[in-house]
Design a protein around this motif. Structure first.
Motif, PDB file in Angstrom:
ATOM      1  N   PRO A  92       0.827  -1.212   0.000  1.00  0.00           N
ATOM      2  CA  PRO A  92       0.000   0.000   0.000  1.00  0.00           C
ATOM      3  C   PRO A  92       0.856   1.254   0.000  1.00  0.00           C
ATOM      4  O   PRO A  92       1.850   1.349   0.718  1.00  0.00           O
ATOM      5  N   GLY A  93       0.443   2.207  -0.841  1.00  0.00           N
ATOM      6  CA  GLY A  93       1.144   3.479  -0.886  1.00  0.00           C
ATOM      7  C   GLY A  93       2.424   3.465  -1.687  1.00  0.00           C
ATOM      8  O   GLY A  93       3.105   4.481  -1.787  1.00  0.00           O
ATOM      9  N   GLN A  94       2.777   2.320  -2.285  1.00  0.00           N
ATOM     10  CA  GLN A  94       3.993   2.232  -3.081  1.00  0.00           C
ATOM     11  C   GLN A  94       3.634   1.972  -4.533  1.00  0.00           C
ATOM     12  O   GLN A  94       2.716   1.212  -4.829  1.00  0.00           O
ATOM     13  N   ARG A  95       4.417   2.576  -5.421  1.00  0.00           N
ATOM     14  CA  ARG A  95       4.106   2.503  -6.846  1.00  0.00           C
ATOM     15  C   ARG A  95       4.492   1.160  -7.442  1.00  0.00           C
ATOM     16  O   ARG A  95       5.541   0.600  -7.142  1.00  0.00           O
ATOM     17  N   PHE A  96       3.612   0.644  -8.298  1.00  0.00           N
ATOM     18  CA  PHE A  96       3.922  -0.476  -9.173  1.00  0.00           C
ATOM     19  C   PHE A  96       3.999   0.069 -10.601  1.00  0.00           C
ATOM     20  O   PHE A  96       3.061   0.718 -11.072  1.00  0.00           O
ATOM     21  N   SER A  97       5.086  -0.188 -11.299  1.00  0.00           N
ATOM     22  CA  SER A  97       5.169   0.223 -12.691  1.00  0.00           C
ATOM     23  C   SER A  97       4.194  -0.598 -13.530  1.00  0.00           C
ATOM     24  O   SER A  97       3.736  -1.674 -13.114  1.00  0.00           O
ATOM     25  N   GLN A  98       3.881  -0.104 -14.727  1.00  0.00           N
ATOM     26  CA  GLN A  98       3.002  -0.855 -15.616  1.00  0.00           C
ATOM     27  C   GLN A  98       3.588  -2.227 -15.920  1.00  0.00           C
ATOM     28  O   GLN A  98       2.860  -3.237 -15.914  1.00  0.00           O
ATOM     29  N   ASP A  99       4.887  -2.301 -16.174  1.00  0.00           N
ATOM     30  CA  ASP A  99       5.500  -3.584 -16.496  1.00  0.00           C
ATOM     31  C   ASP A  99       5.365  -4.557 -15.334  1.00  0.00           C
ATOM     32  O   ASP A  99       5.091  -5.753 -15.533  1.00  0.00           O
ATOM     33  N   ALA A 100       5.555  -4.061 -14.103  1.00  0.00           N
ATOM     34  CA  ALA A 100       5.433  -4.942 -12.940  1.00  0.00           C
ATOM     35  C   ALA A 100       3.997  -5.449 -12.794  1.00  0.00           C
ATOM     36  O   ALA A 100       3.771  -6.641 -12.532  1.00  0.00           O
ATOM     37  N   LEU A 101       3.021  -4.563 -12.946  1.00  0.00           N
ATOM     38  CA  LEU A 101       1.622  -4.986 -12.832  1.00  0.00           C
ATOM     39  C   LEU A 101       1.266  -6.008 -13.903  1.00  0.00           C
ATOM     40  O   LEU A 101       0.587  -7.009 -13.623  1.00  0.00           O
ATOM     41  N   ILE A 102       1.720  -5.779 -15.120  1.00  0.00           N
ATOM     42  CA  ILE A 102       1.432  -6.726 -16.205  1.00  0.00           C
ATOM     43  C   ILE A 102       2.049  -8.084 -15.895  1.00  0.00           C
ATOM     44  O   ILE A 102       1.438  -9.132 -16.120  1.00  0.00           O
ATOM     45  N   SER A 103       3.262  -8.083 -15.357  1.00  0.00           N
ATOM     46  CA  SER A 103       3.908  -9.346 -14.992  1.00  0.00           C
ATOM     47  C   SER A 103       3.153 -10.054 -13.872  1.00  0.00           C
ATOM     48  O   SER A 103       2.953 -11.269 -13.904  1.00  0.00           O
ATOM     49  N   TRP A 104       2.723  -9.305 -12.866  1.00  0.00           N
ATOM     50  CA  TRP A 104       1.930  -9.879 -11.766  1.00  0.00           C
ATOM     51  C   TRP A 104       0.635 -10.503 -12.287  1.00  0.00           C
ATOM     52  O   TRP A 104       0.212 -11.560 -11.811  1.00  0.00           O
ATOM     53  N   LEU A 105      -0.008  -9.839 -13.233  1.00  0.00           N
ATOM     54  CA  LEU A 105      -1.365 -10.233 -13.636  1.00  0.00           C
ATOM     55  C   LEU A 105      -1.394 -11.321 -14.695  1.00  0.00           C
ATOM     56  O   LEU A 105      -2.296 -12.166 -14.693  1.00  0.00           O
ATOM     57  N   TRP A 106      -0.395 -11.311 -15.606  1.00  0.00           N
ATOM     58  CA  TRP A 106      -0.525 -12.200 -16.763  1.00  0.00           C
ATOM     59  C   TRP A 106       0.676 -13.078 -17.053  1.00  0.00           C
ATOM     60  O   TRP A 106       0.585 -13.965 -17.901  1.00  0.00           O
ATOM     61  N   ASP A 107       1.824 -12.864 -16.421  1.00  0.00           N
ATOM     62  CA  ASP A 107       3.030 -13.588 -16.823  1.00  0.00           C
ATOM     63  C   ASP A 107       3.240 -13.417 -18.324  1.00  0.00           C
ATOM     64  O   ASP A 107       3.198 -12.323 -18.851  1.00  0.00           O
ATOM     65  N   ASP A 108       3.445 -14.549 -19.010  1.00  0.00           N
ATOM     66  CA  ASP A 108       3.642 -14.505 -20.467  1.00  0.00           C
ATOM     67  C   ASP A 108       2.336 -14.654 -21.234  1.00  0.00           C
ATOM     68  O   ASP A 108       2.316 -14.538 -22.464  1.00  0.00           O
ATOM     69  N   ASP A 109       1.241 -14.944 -20.536  1.00  0.00           N
ATOM     70  CA  ASP A 109      -0.054 -15.118 -21.194  1.00  0.00           C
ATOM     71  C   ASP A 109      -0.734 -13.758 -21.324  1.00  0.00           C
ATOM     72  O   ASP A 109      -1.750 -13.472 -20.685  1.00  0.00           O
ATOM     73  N   ARG A 115      -2.416   7.364 -10.309  1.00  0.00           N
ATOM     74  CA  ARG A 115      -1.381   7.219 -11.332  1.00  0.00           C
ATOM     75  C   ARG A 115      -0.104   7.843 -10.796  1.00  0.00           C
ATOM     76  O   ARG A 115      -0.107   8.973 -10.314  1.00  0.00           O
ATOM     77  N   SER A 116       0.990   7.110 -10.879  1.00  0.00           N
ATOM     78  CA  SER A 116       2.278   7.605 -10.384  1.00  0.00           C
ATOM     79  C   SER A 116       3.342   7.245 -11.404  1.00  0.00           C
ATOM     80  O   SER A 116       3.688   6.075 -11.579  1.00  0.00           O
ATOM     81  N   GLY A 117       3.879   8.261 -12.093  1.00  0.00           N
ATOM     82  CA  GLY A 117       4.872   7.980 -13.125  1.00  0.00           C
ATOM     83  C   GLY A 117       4.270   7.107 -14.209  1.00  0.00           C
ATOM     84  O   GLY A 117       3.223   7.404 -14.772  1.00  0.00           O
ATOM     85  N   ASP A 118       4.923   5.976 -14.480  1.00  0.00           N
ATOM     86  CA  ASP A 118       4.396   5.064 -15.491  1.00  0.00           C
ATOM     87  C   ASP A 118       3.605   3.919 -14.860  1.00  0.00           C
ATOM     88  O   ASP A 118       3.383   2.891 -15.489  1.00  0.00           O
ATOM     89  N   GLY A 119       3.170   4.088 -13.617  1.00  0.00           N
ATOM     90  CA  GLY A 119       2.460   3.015 -12.939  1.00  0.00           C
ATOM     91  C   GLY A 119       1.332   3.521 -12.068  1.00  0.00           C
ATOM     92  O   GLY A 119       0.815   4.633 -12.255  1.00  0.00           O
ATOM     93  N   TYR A 120       0.948   2.696 -11.078  1.00  0.00           N
ATOM     94  CA  TYR A 120      -0.173   3.009 -10.211  1.00  0.00           C
ATOM     95  C   TYR A 120       0.177   2.633  -8.778  1.00  0.00           C
ATOM     96  O   TYR A 120       1.061   1.806  -8.511  1.00  0.00           O
ATOM     97  N   LEU A 121      -0.557   3.256  -7.838  1.00  0.00           N
ATOM     98  CA  LEU A 121      -0.459   2.866  -6.438  1.00  0.00           C
ATOM     99  C   LEU A 121      -1.827   3.009  -5.805  1.00  0.00           C
ATOM    100  O   LEU A 121      -2.667   3.781  -6.273  1.00  0.00           O
ATOM    101  N   VAL A 122      -2.047   2.257  -4.715  1.00  0.00           N
ATOM    102  CA  VAL A 122      -3.281   2.411  -3.959  1.00  0.00           C
ATOM    103  C   VAL A 122      -2.965   3.312  -2.771  1.00  0.00           C
ATOM    104  O   VAL A 122      -2.083   3.024  -1.957  1.00  0.00           O
ATOM    105  N   ASP A 123      -3.643   4.438  -2.696  1.00  0.00           N
ATOM    106  CA  ASP A 123      -3.386   5.447  -1.667  1.00  0.00           C
ATOM    107  C   ASP A 123      -4.150   5.050  -0.411  1.00  0.00           C
ATOM    108  O   ASP A 123      -5.279   5.487  -0.189  1.00  0.00           O
ATOM    109  N   LEU A 124      -3.518   4.205   0.417  1.00  0.00           N
ATOM    110  CA  LEU A 124      -4.223   3.582   1.534  1.00  0.00           C
ATOM    111  C   LEU A 124      -3.263   3.365   2.694  1.00  0.00           C
ATOM    112  O   LEU A 124      -2.100   2.985   2.494  1.00  0.00           O
ATOM    113  N   ASP A 125      -3.744   3.593   3.898  1.00  0.00           N
ATOM    114  CA  ASP A 125      -2.982   3.270   5.101  1.00  0.00           C
ATOM    115  C   ASP A 125      -2.846   1.748   5.187  1.00  0.00           C
ATOM    116  O   ASP A 125      -3.825   1.018   5.117  1.00  0.00           O
TER     117      ASP A 125
END
Length: 754
Positions: A39-56, A87-97
């Motif tokens: 929470p509160g830390q940015r994930f880049s788009q590439d990192a999120l895509i890797s988390w969500l889909w791997d190579d699929d 939106r943070s830079g080229d990624g996203y974060l959840v603004d949450l305690d």
């Protein structure tokens, strides 16, 4: 529980008073689950895509991610504790305690369980552990089956679930309820039940239930597995534990003999600094993270910052201040991660810590077994350990397991991000002192001289950029030379070489020595990028400039920048597309650029700025005259602009850099750039009234007027240097579009506008 989001199972959100697992679409739930891991830390788009889909991957993963985030924002509108996906830079974060996530609630309950267990309050310890385990609904992030999710899930099982089961089972045994403990053990997966900690608990359960035959069989089976795995450390510890356990249950109880405690530590703290300045917020933060019984206590704290920022002084000062919390003493070890002394390796640290506790180290041959013995020796002690000057995460990673029962402070010039993530540690980066605290520290070290020359003292303190080491070294130098006025010293210190050499009396205590020990740890690409900051006149550089002027592949340059940020040699201000260097490190980089002189970095820097300025001028002033475009250096990638406003913003933001770069070009006799840059920035400066910068720039352009350069464009030739003179003469008057006003060559034969 007071949490509102859950990832210890399928991703859940509290809606209308209940935790809801069936909200939104599956992909929407998965994105939120990933963001909730930090929470509160940015994930880049590439990192999120890797988390969500791997190579699929879907056909357009970026678009799929964007749509899913849009749906997520809509779905979270119904949450009892709304949050925003930013939106943070080229990624996203959840603004949450982070305390609103079930992971934090789980950890809080387990900390409470451990605190209660140490106080022999076994009922509370059992209740807290059971409450924590009730939050573990299913596999964490149960719907996400990618490699990253699986690795994160495995880590949480090892770092959270298994320790929670271990303390719950141990507290049931302490409460005399071995039958219930046996029930919990049956739920363990075989690969987890075979771990040494659970083998010990199972043996205790068998003996407590009067099943000594089963206990002996279980012991032999575990011993065989450890033998096959060549795990001599586990075998040694298991044999010692089983022998003690069997004697306790099968032999008459012996009289209670007090356990011999080791002597106080033999590696005491360095002395505390008299008159420690500032850092009140940092001291309070360390109190919260290391105080016994604190709800926010961390297993260890990483204290990082650039060389000379005062990490060691802060850690030692806090340790003296908090000595009452650690009745068994404090141990200080310098790991020599940076600098000329040989690095203290983890095995040597374990040996020295055992020696500090007066344990006969030579009785244990295997290094892993020594670490296990150290952990046992520290298990019932309240000790603070300071591991000063760690080189990197690997340097101290294995030590934290052996020191898990202690309060630990690790200091390093690196941020140790891998270590903090792996062990979920608290981390604190020290910033430079502000002007008021810098002056107070400097004046105090001057021993009375500051009152006699307050103006010079203030300016010297400002010159030190809030770096305590610089302030101390200069104050000590002034104290040794009472006949030298502070005003004279200030004039001398404006020379970067004099400033960096201050304190160089043969014992490697100068600023240069401190900074060089960080610089020498860098790989050649990182060293080259750091020197590039020395060629740049300003403290802030846009990432596009660095990528273009570095003359290296973009990925390599980005890695170098990340390395420099991790070492605190540069940082990123609020804008993630710019990097900033402290003035005192900038001076150091300038001296390196002089020592390792290579004209190409400056040429590439000037080429990038000149090409970018040309692009900006064409967009901002499409109908104005401009000098012919200079051929860009190889692989230069100048910034492009889509709107006039963006081009103007670039000129204004780079205003001081552009003027300074023109002066640098003149100094290095790169007259093409010295003349071209001022003309390209002139029109915007006129519009916004920056007449001083405009005049300074055109004066630079006019000085090399005696050096002619003939430019060829479409077969026509024109000499540009003489045109600088008349334009410079009219810079303070309003702009006109008449070519004659500026004395340019006539429209019919000039190659300027293109």
């Amino acid at each position: 529980m007071d949490f509102a989001y859950g990832i210890l199972g399928q991703t859940a959100v509290r809606m209308h008073g209940k935790m809801n697992e069936q909200w939104g679409q599956r992909q929407t739930r998965n994105i939120l689950g990933v963001l909730l891991t930090r929470p509160g830390q940015r994930f880049s788009q590439d990192a999120l895509i890797s988390w969500l889909w791997d190579d699929d991957l879907p056909g357009n993963p970026q678009e799929a991610l964007y749509k899913a985030v849009y749906r997520l924002r809509e779905a979270l509108a119904e949450a009892d504790s709304p949050t925003s996906i930013t939106r943070s830079g080229d990624g996203y974060l959840v603004d949450l305690d982070e305390n609103l996530v079930d992971v934090a609630a789980f950890r809080k309950l387990i900390r409470k369980a451990h605190d209660a267990a140490r106080s022999a309050d076994h009922e509370t310890a059992h209740g807290s552990a059971a409450s924590a385990l009730s939050l573990w609904r299913d596999e964490p992030l149960a719907e996400l089956r990618t490699e990253r999710a699986s690795n994160w899930r495995e880590d949480k099982v090892k770092s959270m679930l298994l320790p929670a089961r271990e303390i719950l089972t141990s507290q049931l045994l302490a409460l005399g309820r071995p039958d219930e403990a046996a029930g919990w053990m049956q739920e363990l997966a075989p690969e987890h039940a075979s771990r040494l900690a659970f083998v010990k608990l199972q043996l205790q359960i068998y003996y407590a239930l009067g099943q000594s035959v089963q206990a002996q069989a279980h012991f032999l089976d575990a011993n065989r597995r450890f033998n096959e795995a060549a795990d001599d450390t586990a075998k040694t510890l298991l044999h010692a534990f089983h022998d003690e356990l069997r004697d306790r249950y099968e032999n008459p109880p012996a009289p209670v003999v007090p356990v011999r405690r080791a002597a106080p530590p033999t590696h005491p703290l360095p002395r505390d600094l008299r008159g420690f300045i500032s850092r009140a917020d940092a001291l309070e933060t360390l109190d919260e993270w290391l105080r016994p019984g604190s709800p926010t206590r961390s297993p260890a704290v990483v204290l990082s910052g650039p060389p000379g920022i005062g990490k060691t002084s802060l850690a030692v000062h806090w340790a003296h201040r908090a000595a009452g919390w650690f009745p068994d003493g404090a141990i200080y070890l310098d790991l020599h991660g940076f600098g000329p002394a040989p690095r203290l390796e983890p095995a040597d640290v374990v040996d020295q810590l055992l020696q500090s506790l007066s344990y006969p180290v030579d009785h244990v041959v295997d290094t892993t077994a020594r670490a296990a013995v150290l952990r046992q020796q520290l298990a019932d002690r309240s000790v603070l350990v300071i591991l000063d000057d760690a080189e990197n995460s690997e340097h101290v990673d294995r030590l934290l397991h052996a020191l898990s029962e202690c309060a630990v402070i690790v200091t390093s010039r690196r941020r140790l991000g891998a270590l903090t993530r792996r062990h979920e540690l608290a981390a604190l980066s020290l910033d430079r002192l502000d002007d008021r605290d810098s002056l107070e520290l400097f004046v105090r070290r001057l021993r009375g001289r500051g009152e006699r020359e307050p103006g010079a003292a203030r300016r010297i303190a400002h010159l030190c950029d809030g770096l305590p080491l610089a302030l101390t070294l200069i104050a000590e130098s002034a104290a040794r030379r009472p006949g030298l006025s502070l005003s004279t010293m200030l004039d001398q210190l404006r020379d970067p070489e004099r400033l960096l050499s201050i304190g160089d009396d043969g014992d490697d205590q100068s600023l240069r020595a401190a900074f060089s020990s960080s610089y020498q740890m860098l790989e050649p690409p990182s060293q080259a990028v750091f020197r590039l900051f020395g060629h740049h006149p300003g403290a802030e550089i846009h990432v596009d400039t660095l990528l273009s002027a570095a003359g290296r592949p973009a990925a390599e340059t980005r890695r170098a920048l990340e390395t420099l940020v991790a070492l605190h040699l540069i940082d990123q201000p609020g804008d993630t597309d710019r990097y900033r260097i402290l003035s005192i490190f900038h001076r150091y980089a300038q001296t390196l650029s002089t020592q390792h002189y290579d004209p190409q970095p400056l040429r590439r820097l000037l080429s990038h700025y000149c090409s970018t300025a040309d692009n900006a001028h064409r967009v901002a002033h499409p109908h104005r005259d401009r000098p012919p475009r200079l051929d860009p250096a190889p692989d230069i990638s100048p910034t492009q602009f889509e709107t006039s406003a963006a081009a103007h913003r670039w000129f204004l933001r780079e205003r001081t850099n552009l003027t300074a770069l023109a002066a640098l070009a003149e100094h290095h006799q790169l007259f093409d750039y010295a003349c071209t840059l001022p003309h390209l920035m002139h029109d915007t400066f006129v519009i916004y009234g920056f007449y001083d910068d405009m005049t300074a720039g055109l004066a630079i352009a006019a000085r090399p007027r005696g050096r002619t350069r003939t430019l060829t464009r479409k077969g026509r030739r024109s000499t540009i240097w003489g045109n600088c003179i008349s334009r410079s003469a009219t810079t303070t008057r309003p702009r006109t579009r008449s070519p004659e006003r500026w004395n340019w060559p006539s429209t019919t034969n000039r190659p300027w506008r293109n």
